[in-house]
Design a protein around this motif. Structure first.
Motif, PDB file in Angstrom:
ATOM      1  N   CYS B  29      17.563 -25.944 -23.110  1.00  0.00           N
ATOM      2  CA  CYS B  29      17.076 -24.662 -23.618  1.00  0.00           C
ATOM      3  C   CYS B  29      16.399 -23.857 -22.506  1.00  0.00           C
ATOM      4  CB  CYS B  29      16.093 -24.908 -24.757  1.00  0.00           C
ATOM      5  SG  CYS B  29      15.378 -23.392 -25.420  1.00  0.00           S
ATOM      6  N   GLU B  31      14.369 -21.452 -23.092  1.00  0.00           N
ATOM      7  CA  GLU B  31      13.042 -21.064 -23.572  1.00  0.00           C
ATOM      8  C   GLU B  31      12.060 -22.228 -23.493  1.00  0.00           C
ATOM      9  OE1 GLU B  31      11.489 -18.306 -24.897  1.00  0.00           O
ATOM     10  OE2 GLU B  31      13.181 -17.087 -24.178  1.00  0.00           O
ATOM     11  N   CYS B  32      12.402 -23.358 -24.139  1.00  0.00           N
ATOM     12  CA  CYS B  32      11.425 -24.443 -24.271  1.00  0.00           C
ATOM     13  C   CYS B  32      11.785 -25.678 -23.450  1.00  0.00           C
ATOM     14  CB  CYS B  32      11.239 -24.824 -25.743  1.00  0.00           C
ATOM     15  SG  CYS B  32      12.603 -25.764 -26.455  1.00  0.00           S
ATOM     16  N   CYS B  43      19.080 -23.618 -29.637  1.00  0.00           N
ATOM     17  CA  CYS B  43      18.195 -24.761 -29.397  1.00  0.00           C
ATOM     18  C   CYS B  43      17.768 -25.359 -30.734  1.00  0.00           C
ATOM     19  CB  CYS B  43      16.965 -24.314 -28.606  1.00  0.00           C
ATOM     20  SG  CYS B  43      15.738 -25.623 -28.399  1.00  0.00           S
ATOM     21  N   GLU B  45      15.213 -27.018 -31.246  1.00  0.00           N
ATOM     22  CA  GLU B  45      13.755 -26.970 -31.373  1.00  0.00           C
ATOM     23  C   GLU B  45      13.276 -25.553 -31.682  1.00  0.00           C
ATOM     24  OE1 GLU B  45      11.351 -29.625 -31.032  1.00  0.00           O
ATOM     25  OE2 GLU B  45      13.230 -30.691 -31.383  1.00  0.00           O
ATOM     26  N   CYS B  46      13.779 -24.564 -30.923  1.00  0.00           N
ATOM     27  CA  CYS B  46      13.212 -23.204 -31.035  1.00  0.00           C
ATOM     28  C   CYS B  46      14.250 -22.131 -31.366  1.00  0.00           C
ATOM     29  CB  CYS B  46      12.481 -22.838 -29.743  1.00  0.00           C
ATOM     30  SG  CYS B  46      13.576 -22.469 -28.353  1.00  0.00           S
TER      31      CYS B  46
HETATM   32 ZN   LIG Z   1      14.206 -24.352 -27.199  1.00  0.00          ZN
END
Ligand SMILES: [Zn+2]
Lengths: 391, 131
Positions: B29, B31-32, B43, B45-46
């Motif tokens: 990802c 972002e994270c 993603c 997760e996010c």
């Molecule tokens: Zn993420």
């Protein structure tokens, strides 16, 4: 709570035999089973206005071909994907249809020839689009990994390593269900087996042996769903669909492992079965009220996963519970009293629904449980139905 | 080997392209930083879409495994009994592939690292060997 229209089962029927029938057609098996179910319900085929099935070709036939061939005039039909796992989803779909007024009498089930496919899971399936790069049974044909037995074996090894369960613990499940099947006149396999025979049987995918895997069965079975009001004018006592729970999906779900186990994309966490409380609340019962539990026993370890997922056993203890005589007819929680997919026949759980209805109306013969009034179908995949003799 | 099943390359094309260069890459990802498998458009997760196919260490531990005794694929007829293992990678995801070792030597927590087998000009299969 109860459902406004009180959806019920009012009839059930099967082919006269479950087995391997190379000379019979799928449509012929469907016709025989549907006729048996309609006769049981006291209905004429022209009164049937709904049809729901869990699979079409190649193992069964698509709904429209069934209706054309059997001269049915259906106004509400639904067909699920080509898998066995949708049986209770189909019954739920039929219950929702009668609840919503879309149909009065819905036949739910199928005619089935598993043996129409020469070898389940091999080369002929490697080209099917469902076996894309990553599939839910963990198919990896390029590594020699097939489905569904491979995915089930992965979860079984994990469970055994984590909790200390063994292949011999599974043998007790095979033996128990075979004993049940011996009391059912239509069983595909009715000869008793011993723990030793299980232990000496060949590995299919280690840790699963031959007797851990359901056979590929030909046959047919249907149940008829209607409303309690419609049922009043029919001869049978109905079985009330008291509670329902849908099929789960997502990264913490695996077809062959309860949530929290930690295989494939699952997180590993302390599973709390109280997440399954809502179905018991909807049905107005507790787990102690369940007289028998039915699960999709395509493989013996599914019994472990179902017992733990639905809160009958704490995580990591179901193997002892099943081993120690608790799932037999005289046990604390009888399971698959007809012999299940493993021995009565792999009719993709339609035979489970037939048996639950027969138990509730006292027609289970030598397998009959005394005073049984509440039955639960519940799978490792997260779907369930509770049937009762009263709403 | 005749009639050997090959991957049906879809949204995992960058994975297989990297494997043919003997690189073990999965989505990370943007972002994270979460590393995910199987491939996802976002993603897990996010839900960010930005990602790159990051090269992983190739190291992990056996989480669970099976041993095939029955022949399901003609191409594996001479290989039975053969294993397939789910390996939990250092970066988090679990990847399913054979471990090149004696089946009896497999155990949960066994440390392994990735190796590649060239199957065709286009396809190299990631596998694992004991570390
Ligand atoms: Zn993420």
């Amino acid at each position: 709570m109860s459902y406004d229209q009180n959806p019920v089962l009012i009839g059930a029927g099967t082919t006269a035999e479950f087995g391997v029938f190379p000379d019979r057609t799928i449509l012929g098996l469907a016709a025989e089973a549907l006729k048996d179910a309609l006769d049981d319900a006291g209905l004429d085929r022209h009164e049937l206005d709904g049809l729901v099935t869990n699979m079409g070709s190649p193992l069964s036939r698509h709904y429209d071909r069934i209706c054309e061939a059997l001269d049915l005039d259906i106004e509400f039909s639904a067909q699920y994907w080509a898998h066995g796992r949708w049986a209770s989803s189909c019954v739920q779909h039929a219950a929702m249809a009668v609840e919503a007024g879309l149909a009065d009498y819905v036949a739910v089930g199928l005619g089935l020839k598993f043996n129409a496919v020469s070898q389940f899971g091999g080369n002929e399936r490697a080209s099917l689009s469902e076996i894309g790069s990553i599939s839910e049974h963990s198919e990896r044909p390029w590594y020699g990994m097939t489905a569904p037995v491979g995915g089930n074996a992965l979860a079984t090894r994990y469970y055994m390593e984590k909790y200390g369960a063994t292949s011999e613990d599974l043998a007790h499940i095979s033996k128990t269900f075979r004993d049940h099947a011996a009391l059912h006149p239509r069983s595909h396999f009715a000869d008793p087996i011993t723990i030793e025979e299980h232990q000496e049987s060949q590995y299919i995918v280690d840790p699963l042996r031959l007797y851990d895997c359901a056979p590929l069965t030909d046959g047919g079975a249907y149940v008829i769903v209607t409303t309690a009001e419609n049922a009043e004018s029919l001869p049978n006592e109905p079985a009330h669909i008291a509670g329902m729970e849908g099929l789960s999906a997502g990264r913490n779900n695996h077809l062959f492992a309860r949530p929290g186990m930690g295989i494939r994309t699952q997180e590993e966490y302390e599973y709390d079965a109280s997440v399954t409380d809502p179905i018991y609340e909807r049905a107005g019962v507790t787990r102690d009220d369940i007289d028998a539990l039915f699960t999709y026993d395509a493989f013996t370890p599914n019994v472990w996963y179902a017992l733990e997922r639905w809160g009958f056993c704490d995580p990591g203890t179901a193997f002892e519970f099943a081993r120690d005589g608790n799932i037999g007819l005289d046990g604390e929680l009888p399971m698959n009293t007809h012999g299940g997919l493993l021995s009565n026949g792999h009719i993709t759980a339609w035979n489970h629904f037939v048996e639950m209805y027969d138990q509730l109306r006292g027609k289970a013969g030598d397998r009959q449980l005394d005073g049984a009034d509440t039955m639960q179908y519940a799978t490792p995949f997260g779907d369930s139905i509770i049937l009762r003799t009263r709403p | 080997m005749t009639n050997r099943p090959l991957p049906q390359i879809d949204d995992d094309a960058p994975f297989w392209n990297a494997a043919s260069d003997h690189e073990f890459r999965m989505q990370q990802c943007g972002e994270c930083g979460h590393v995910r498998w199987p491939p996802s458009p976002v993603c897990t997760e996010c839900w960010a879409e930005e990602h790159e196919w990051t090269e992983l260490s190739g190291r992990g531990e056996v989480n669970t495994w099976v041993v095939f005794h029955r022949v399901y694929f003609d191409a594996f007829a001479d290989d039975v009994p053969y294993n397939v293992a789910e390996v939990e990678l250092e970066e988090g995801p679990r990847y399913l592939a054979p471990v090149e070792c004696d089946n009896d030597d497999l155990y949960r927590g066994m440390p392994v690292s990735v190796v590649f087998e060239d199957v065709t000009d286009e396809v190299s299969l990631p596998k694992f060997e004991p570390k």
